[in-house]
Design a protein around this motif. Structure first.
Motif, mmCIF file in Angstrom:
data_model
loop_
_atom_site.group_PDB
_atom_site.id
_atom_site.type_symbol
_atom_site.label_atom_id
_atom_site.label_comp_id
_atom_site.label_asym_id
_atom_site.label_seq_id
_atom_site.Cartn_x
_atom_site.Cartn_y
_atom_site.Cartn_z
ATOM 1 N N GLU A 1 -8.414 14.771 42.901
ATOM 2 C CA GLU A 1 -7.178 15.555 42.886
ATOM 3 C C GLU A 1 -7.579 16.953 43.357
ATOM 4 O O GLU A 1 -8.543 17.513 42.851
ATOM 5 C CB GLU A 1 -6.602 15.689 41.465
ATOM 6 C CG GLU A 1 -6.312 14.394 40.750
ATOM 7 C CD GLU A 1 -5.092 13.673 41.288
ATOM 8 O OE1 GLU A 1 -4.377 14.262 42.134
ATOM 9 O OE2 GLU A 1 -4.875 12.530 40.873
ATOM 10 N N ASP A 2 -6.826 17.493 44.315
ATOM 11 C CA ASP A 2 -7.146 18.845 44.761
ATOM 12 C C ASP A 2 -6.642 19.843 43.736
ATOM 13 O O ASP A 2 -5.468 19.823 43.380
ATOM 14 C CB ASP A 2 -6.487 19.117 46.120
ATOM 15 C CG ASP A 2 -7.191 18.333 47.214
ATOM 16 O OD1 ASP A 2 -8.432 18.366 47.234
ATOM 17 O OD2 ASP A 2 -6.504 17.701 48.029
ATOM 18 N N THR B 1 -5.048 23.034 42.108
ATOM 19 C CA THR B 1 -3.997 23.918 42.615
ATOM 20 C C THR B 1 -4.561 25.311 42.855
ATOM 21 O O THR B 1 -4.244 25.959 43.850
ATOM 22 C CB THR B 1 -2.823 23.982 41.614
ATOM 23 O OG1 THR B 1 -2.477 22.638 41.266
ATOM 24 C CG2 THR B 1 -1.623 24.663 42.213
ATOM 25 N N MET C 1 -10.787 23.825 50.924
ATOM 26 C CA MET C 1 -10.359 22.731 51.796
ATOM 27 C C MET C 1 -11.167 22.641 53.091
ATOM 28 O O MET C 1 -11.165 21.620 53.759
ATOM 29 C CB MET C 1 -8.875 22.887 52.159
ATOM 30 C CG MET C 1 -7.931 22.650 51.010
ATOM 31 S SD MET C 1 -8.105 20.994 50.337
ATOM 32 C CE MET C 1 -6.644 20.225 50.975
ATOM 33 N N PRO D 1 -1.461 11.478 54.032
ATOM 34 C CA PRO D 1 -0.931 12.511 53.144
ATOM 35 C C PRO D 1 -0.420 13.673 53.993
ATOM 36 O O PRO D 1 -1.056 14.038 54.985
ATOM 37 C CB PRO D 1 -2.147 12.933 52.312
ATOM 38 C CG PRO D 1 -3.343 12.342 52.970
ATOM 39 C CD PRO D 1 -2.900 11.265 53.899
ATOM 40 N N LYS D 2 0.731 14.218 53.609
ATOM 41 C CA LYS D 2 1.360 15.189 54.511
ATOM 42 C C LYS D 2 1.339 16.614 53.967
ATOM 43 O O LYS D 2 2.363 17.210 53.692
ATOM 44 C CB LYS D 2 2.796 14.753 54.794
ATOM 45 C CG LYS D 2 2.829 13.494 55.616
ATOM 46 C CD LYS D 2 4.189 12.909 55.795
ATOM 47 C CE LYS D 2 4.073 11.524 56.390
ATOM 48 N NZ LYS D 2 3.346 10.586 55.522
ATOM 49 N N TYR D 3 0.134 17.165 53.791
ATOM 50 C CA TYR D 3 0.073 18.576 53.424
ATOM 51 C C TYR D 3 0.071 19.438 54.667
ATOM 52 O O TYR D 3 0.579 20.525 54.691
ATOM 53 C CB TYR D 3 -1.209 18.927 52.643
ATOM 54 C CG TYR D 3 -1.552 18.008 51.513
ATOM 55 C CD1 TYR D 3 -0.666 17.829 50.461
ATOM 56 C CD2 TYR D 3 -2.778 17.342 51.487
ATOM 57 C CE1 TYR D 3 -1.002 16.995 49.415
ATOM 58 C CE2 TYR D 3 -3.106 16.509 50.437
ATOM 59 C CZ TYR D 3 -2.211 16.338 49.398
ATOM 60 O OH TYR D 3 -2.538 15.529 48.361
ATOM 61 N N LYS D 4 -0.571 18.929 55.715
ATOM 62 C CA LYS D 4 -0.842 19.783 56.858
ATOM 63 C C LYS D 4 0.196 19.571 57.943
ATOM 64 O O LYS D 4 0.996 18.644 57.885
ATOM 65 C CB LYS D 4 -2.247 19.481 57.404
ATOM 66 C CG LYS D 4 -3.326 19.807 56.398
ATOM 67 C CD LYS D 4 -4.701 19.513 56.984
ATOM 68 C CE LYS D 4 -5.761 19.547 55.912
ATOM 69 N NZ LYS D 4 -6.945 18.793 56.283
ATOM 70 N N THR D 5 0.168 20.439 58.950
ATOM 71 C CA THR D 5 1.185 20.397 59.994
ATOM 72 C C THR D 5 1.002 19.191 60.903
ATOM 73 O O THR D 5 1.971 18.521 61.245
ATOM 74 C CB THR D 5 1.117 21.669 60.873
ATOM 75 O OG1 THR D 5 0.503 22.689 60.111
ATOM 76 C CG2 THR D 5 2.497 22.079 61.310
ATOM 77 N N LYS E 1 2.425 15.956 59.865
ATOM 78 C CA LYS E 1 3.886 16.060 59.837
ATOM 79 C C LYS E 1 4.462 15.870 61.229
ATOM 80 O O LYS E 1 5.427 15.143 61.421
ATOM 81 C CB LYS E 1 4.303 17.436 59.290
ATOM 82 C CG LYS E 1 4.422 17.465 57.776
ATOM 83 C CD LYS E 1 5.017 18.793 57.325
ATOM 84 C CE LYS E 1 4.764 19.010 55.855
ATOM 85 N NZ LYS E 1 4.791 20.416 55.481
#
Lengths: 264, 236
Positions: free
Chosen positions: A51-52, A54, A68, B56-60, B63
């Motif tokens: 889990e990253d 926060t 990251m 997983p869609k954290y980054k651009t 997306k």
């Protein structure tokens, strides 16, 4: 070896971990206990960034792996993890399960070595052939299987193993990477009672050999016997940490007293 | 039924003496070629799209890629295959100034089309694999893509094999639309025979039989493949 600095983790609006600061030294066996929902599993999973976090830092061997931009895979190779539900690869045999990661890493090194050679540099390590890599990994895997007495299950798929066997294979799978520390996430919670013993036995064995371990568990007997430090977590905070003797015999925090009166 | 005997005779005349079997063989070849190559292309495209869509869609970047894939899937699932075929053959290729024979165009369109469907099948397959498998792979230091490729996708494929068989059968049957761009498939072959003898009953009957046999054989092959894959779960 592992240090967390102001570690926070939220799932949406749910604040699961609140400013956790902890330092784990080489050779320590840290056992984390607490009621369910206290954040202990999440905390463990933050240690290898499954889990990253926060916010906050997780320093492992001097590197902040919560950053990251760090290649987390390299650090995870030195940080084994054992899960409640084993998570053995269903499409691989037992021995393939153990060999997969070591072979992958060695092959990567081999490719890097070949690249260096192409550019006229001397590779840091001699380049091994794929055959050599596989033979070495195989020998190591067989050795590990011998250690848990499951050599005859080498070519069997995990679906045919009992829960206890699966968990022991999962433990040696993480050992195959020669990790500096192993994280155990409730390793015996999904097992039939009669199989708990064999897994705990193997874990004690590891502890005696000096492996650094961080264990989330409900097995208070294991905590008392093996731990060098026991941590009590509730509602995302560390409420008490102490050596096992004082932890169980002279608990200070009222919540811990309450908890221990229920589980012991 | 005396009439029917005569019809069969007429058919055999056209089929054997008139050289009709040659067209049928060519049609069969094209049908299989378009369906098989289309499926393979579809599997490659579908797997890629599915892999993007479960990122997983954290980054651009994921997306953006996901957006592109959504548009792609939306277009190919939202229009009939015939329309896609016509658009490619009569609009897109002339506009780009590319020349391609109709079978090649059909293969590409079938591949692109089935890619859209297979991506959704594959996505379902990937989501059906226990998330613990990904965690297991990541925990020993394998990268996301390696774990996906070597652990998750092989298990997903096993789960979706029956549905893939369905897709292949649908493709085989849908090849009958390639006559719109002038390619010869089974339907065209038998239709030609019918028009040359003014007798359609028997040719169409035989055509239906060939399709049925084809599909039965394929279902059998899929079943065998499935069984051999399942076996790896329970040997010893």
């Amino acid at each position: 070896m592992i240090e967390t600095i102001n570690l926070n983790k939220s799932f949406g609006s749910l604040h699961v971990l609140k400013d956790i600061n902890i330092k784990i030294e080489k050779g320590e066996k840290v056992v984390i206990v607490g009621p369910s929902g206290s954040g202990k599993s999440t905390f463990l999973r933050c240690l290898n960034c499954m889990e990253d976090p926060t916010s906050g830092q997780v320093i492992f061997n001097g590197v902040d792996i919560a950053d990251m931009s760090v290649n987390i895979n390299i650090h995870r190779q030195k940080m084994g993890m054992v899960f409640q539900h084993f998570n053995l690869f269903n499409n691989k045999t037992v021995i393939e399960n153990i060999m997969l990661a070591p072979v992958y890493v060695e092959k990567k090194k081999r490719r890097a070595g070949i690249r260096q050679k192409l550019f006229g540099k001397q590779p840091a390590e001699p380049i091994k052939s794929v055959k050599e890599i596989k033979a070495q990994a195989h020998a190591q895997a067989m050795e590990l299987l011998a250690r848990i007495g499951l050599q005859d299950k080498a070519d069997v798929y995990p679906s045919l193993l009992s829960g206890g066997q699966k968990q022991r294979v999962a433990i040696v799978r993480s050992l195959a990477m020669q990790p500096d520390v192993i994280l155990f996430d409730e390793p015996t919670s999904a097992l039939d009672p009669e199989m708990v013993g064999e897994v705990l036995e193997l874990m004690k064995d590891l502890a005696n050999q000096g492996m650094t371990m961080v264990v989330v568990t409900h097995e208070m007997g294991f905590a008392r016997e093996v731990a060098t430090r026991v941590i009590f977590m509730d509602e995302g905070r560390i409420l008490e940490e102490n050596n096992p003797k004082d932890f169980f015999e002279h608990p200070q925090n009222p919540r811990l007293k309450d908890f221990l009166s229920k589980v012991l | 039924m005396g009439n029917f005997d005569k019809k069969i005779e007429t058919f055999l005349n056209v089929f054997i003496d008139g050289g009709g079997y040659k067209t049928v063989i060519e049609g069969l070849k094209n049908t299989l070629l378009i369906a098989i190559l289309g499926l393979l292309l579809g599997i490659v495209i579908g797997t890629l799209i599915a892999a993007v869509r479960v990122l997983p869609k954290y980054k651009t970047l994921p997306k953006v890629l996901n957006g592109i894939c959504s548009v792609y899937v939306g277009f190919f699932r939202g229009t009939p295959m015939v329309v896609q075929l016509l658009v490619f053959y009569y609009v897109l290729l002339p506009l780009l100034g590319i020349r391609m024979d109709s079978v090649t165009v059909a293969t590409w369109v079938f591949g692109l089309n089935s890619g859209a469907y297979i991506s959704e099948i594959m996505r379902g397959g990937i989501l059906s694999v226990d998330p613990g498998q990904m965690e297991g792979g990541r925990s020993v230091g394998l990268s996301y893509s390696t774990t996906m490729l070597r652990i998750v996708i092989p298990q997903a494929v096993k789960n979706i094999l029956p549905t893939m068989g369905n897709e292949f059968i649908a493709l085989i049957k849908e090849t009958s639309v390639v006559s719109f761009v002038g390619a010869t498939d089974l339907y065209v072959a038998f239709n030609n025979m019918g028009s040359s003898s003014y007798e359609f009953m028997v040719p169409y009957l035989v055509m239906a039989l060939i399709y049925i046999v084809l599909v039965l054989v394929i279902s059998l092959l899929i079943k065998l493949l499935e069984r051999s894959l399942r076996k790896s779960d329970r040997n010893h």
